[in-house]
Design a protein around this motif. Sequence first.
Motif, PDB file in Angstrom:
ATOM      1  N   GLU A 108     -10.819  -0.430  -6.838  1.00  0.00           N
ATOM      2  CA  GLU A 108      -9.443  -0.460  -7.345  1.00  0.00           C
ATOM      3  C   GLU A 108      -9.284  -1.504  -8.452  1.00  0.00           C
ATOM      4  O   GLU A 108      -9.803  -2.609  -8.349  1.00  0.00           O
ATOM      5  N   SER A 150      -1.026  -1.233  -6.091  1.00  0.00           N
ATOM      6  CA  SER A 150      -2.224  -0.407  -6.206  1.00  0.00           C
ATOM      7  C   SER A 150      -1.952   1.041  -5.806  1.00  0.00           C
ATOM      8  O   SER A 150      -1.120   1.328  -4.947  1.00  0.00           O
ATOM      9  N   GLY A 151      -2.701   1.938  -6.425  1.00  0.00           N
ATOM     10  CA  GLY A 151      -2.582   3.347  -6.066  1.00  0.00           C
ATOM     11  C   GLY A 151      -3.031   3.609  -4.643  1.00  0.00           C
ATOM     12  O   GLY A 151      -2.458   4.449  -3.943  1.00  0.00           O
ATOM     13  N   ARG A 175      -0.174   2.816  -2.379  1.00  0.00           N
ATOM     14  CA  ARG A 175       0.912   3.785  -2.539  1.00  0.00           C
ATOM     15  C   ARG A 175       0.619   5.078  -1.772  1.00  0.00           C
ATOM     16  O   ARG A 175       1.510   5.679  -1.180  1.00  0.00           O
ATOM     17  N   ARG A 176      -0.639   5.492  -1.779  1.00  0.00           N
ATOM     18  CA  ARG A 176      -0.993   6.759  -1.126  1.00  0.00           C
ATOM     19  C   ARG A 176      -0.885   6.692   0.391  1.00  0.00           C
ATOM     20  O   ARG A 176      -0.884   7.733   1.060  1.00  0.00           O
TER      21      ARG A 176
END
Length: 454
Positions: free
Chosen positions: A164, A37-38, A41-42
Amino acid sequence: MMNWEKLVNASRLGNRPAKVEKGRSPFNSDHDKIIFSGAFRRLAKKTQVHPLATNDHVHNRLTHSLEVACVGRSLGIRVGEKLQAANKLPAGVTAADIGDIIQSTCLAHDIGNPPFGHTGEAAIRSWFQKEGARFLEKLDPEEASDLKTFEGNAQGFRVITSSEYHPYDGGMRMTYATLASFIKYPWTSLPAASGKRPKSGKYGIYKSELSIFKEVADAVGLIRKKGDDWYCRHPFVALMEAADDFCYGILDLEDGLEMGILSWDEVYQILSPVLTQKDLTELEPELSKLRDGRKPPVIRGKVIDAYVEAAANAFLKHEEEFLNGDEIDLISKCDNGVAEAVRAAKDLAKTRIFTHPRKVELEIGSYSVMATLLEVMCNAVLEYSADPKKCSFKSKRVVDLIGPYTFDPRMDNHPDALTPQYIAIMRVIDFISGCTDHYATYLAKQFNGMGEAR
């Protein structure tokens, strides 16, 4: 009393069937969804303890979450093996499945944290209580409370169930077991803010996800408490929390050592009592040959193993209480050496690391960053929610940045009795809490006309 049959429910949010794939259990699937998932990652560019750290060796939220997940997996498997040996796991559920559930919750446990960590949380709360209070005038008390007491745990539940992958349609569509094991504080904000819940001021559910929470709670058989929208915790929450505390109790100290804030002698004095005399006899000759910065990895594995075994034993000893929905602090039930080591580590971090001048300077600045973003964006989305055709040019550009098609459909059609203003502001919260430290700082400069071209 809760039962393991329901507590390890592998069906997915929305009453979707368990996802059965070659080489991947439903709980493995949860793990993989988080990893890819983004939002996960962030975390690589979000504060763990030290904001905007220039030292690549200190932890960020991503490395912290990965390490907690490793400890959580080991702890889950250890507990699973003990439950299996006592014939308490449902048919078809393995110790590895329990490890996967805990690993997934540990991976996601900080996924809702905003930029600048807990200071970012405090900055959002402060702004809505003061400068931003005017934006809450049309919200009902529960909605206003969600914003005035913004909570990263509730935001995390929103990320994995709403924003998400499949926005407003199940989010990551994870298993009920993993979702329930993620919720540290299974109640809403307003009673928590008035001190009517076990952890004053802490909560895990926004009003916007209340119906989702109830679906999850019912699917795994959480016990209702005395009070509206208040359930007991899933027993596995204790394992996720313990894994997090164990990592804080070791790795925050390692960061302090790396940054020259702590000495090795201070760190070793706290951690060594959990090791056996045999371990100490074997390790100390090796430690004597290394510089201080290289010493922690030598003892880390054995310290973590001692922590995990103590927590697994304590969990099984108090299993019936967990299944009864009692509020239990698992760390305090561990043997005295482990409980004392974790407490002492937290105390040392609080008094020496969290008060470091560089950390304090950046945290003070984060209030200005958050205030700038919230002021511009809340003003824009409230204009937009009132009438998109009458938006100012500036507000339209802000909405373009946020994404005009990323708003919850309930803003126009709100069957859950949510006000459109609340839904609009929650999209701002999604955007800002999803920013990295660097992007939030960059964007605040841009909004103030002081940014650089990119």
